[in-house]
Write an enzyme that holds these catalytic residues in place. Structure first.
Site, short mmCIF file in Angstrom:
data_model
loop_
_atom_site.label_atom_id
_atom_site.label_comp_id
_atom_site.label_asym_id
_atom_site.label_seq_id
_atom_site.Cartn_x
_atom_site.Cartn_y
_atom_site.Cartn_z
N HIS A 115 -6.88 -5.25 2.79
CA HIS A 115 -5.71 -4.69 3.46
C HIS A 115 -5.23 -5.69 4.50
CE1 HIS A 115 -6.50 -0.43 2.16
NE2 HIS A 115 -7.72 -0.94 2.01
N HIS B 283 -10.13 -5.45 -2.89
CA HIS B 283 -8.83 -5.57 -2.26
C HIS B 283 -9.00 -5.72 -0.75
CE1 HIS B 283 -9.69 -1.24 -2.41
NE2 HIS B 283 -8.89 -1.08 -1.36
N VAL C 230 -11.06 2.87 -3.97
CA VAL C 230 -10.69 2.28 -5.26
C VAL C 230 -11.60 1.08 -5.48
CG1 VAL C 230 -8.86 1.19 -6.62
CG2 VAL C 230 -8.29 3.03 -5.01
N ASP D 10 0.87 -1.17 0.00
CA ASP D 10 0.00 0.00 0.00
C ASP D 10 0.91 1.22 0.00
OD1 ASP D 10 -1.69 2.20 0.86
OD2 ASP D 10 -3.15 0.69 1.48
N ILE D 11 0.70 2.14 -0.93
CA ILE D 11 1.59 3.31 -1.04
C ILE D 11 1.27 4.38 0.00
CG2 ILE D 11 2.13 2.94 -3.48
CD1 ILE D 11 0.18 5.27 -4.11
#
Length: 143
Positions: free
Chosen positions: A107, A105, A101, A36-37
């Site tokens: 996390h 996904h 987003v 994760d950025i």
């Protein structure tokens, strides 16, 4: 509630097509794992299904099972790589659920007793730090 159509131009779809850069940590036939950025903890990962879906409300059963299986593998690797006391897994569905987003996904974050998650500020992490953390996780996956 009707779920909006999947947008094949979302950032995760572009990452899966390698049109956008990422720090890929793991890949199998059904999933890809990236850093994760905007990490809320050192080692914060995102597990993505390769098949298109917006979130848990429309993902296929087999793809969901693959995502969860990969999330467990990543949780074990994060505990090892970051000497963590535990993990947190989260999945947000639709704007009301906090999703930003719209490609499914999960996390996966390593956790340490007494250490709170960092707030989501929208600020990107240093690329060199992300690369270092990705390598720590790859090494943990090998051993």
């Amino acid at each position: 509630m009707s779920t909006p159509a999947y947008d094949s131009n979302n950032i995760f779809a572009k990452i899966l097509r390698e049109e956008m850069p990422s720090h890929k940590v793991y890949e199998d036939d059904k999933t890809v794992v990236i850093m994760d950025i905007m990490p809320r903890a050192d080692g914060h990962l995102l597990v993505l299904p390769k098949a298109p879906s917006r979130n848990i409300l429309d993902i296929g059963e087999d793809d969901l099972a693959a995502v969860i299986k990969t999330a467990k593998k990543m949780a074990l690797a994060l505990v090892k790589a970051f000497d963590a006391d535990g993990t947190t897994l989260t999945q947000f569905s639709e704007p009301a659920g906090g999703q930003v987003v719209f490609h499914t996904h999960v996390h996966v974050m390593p956790r340490h007793k007494g250490v709170e998650l960092r707030p989501h500020t929208g600020k990107m992490a240093d690329n060199a730090v992300l690369a270092e953390h990705a390598e720590k996780i790859r090494i943990a996956l090998k051993g």
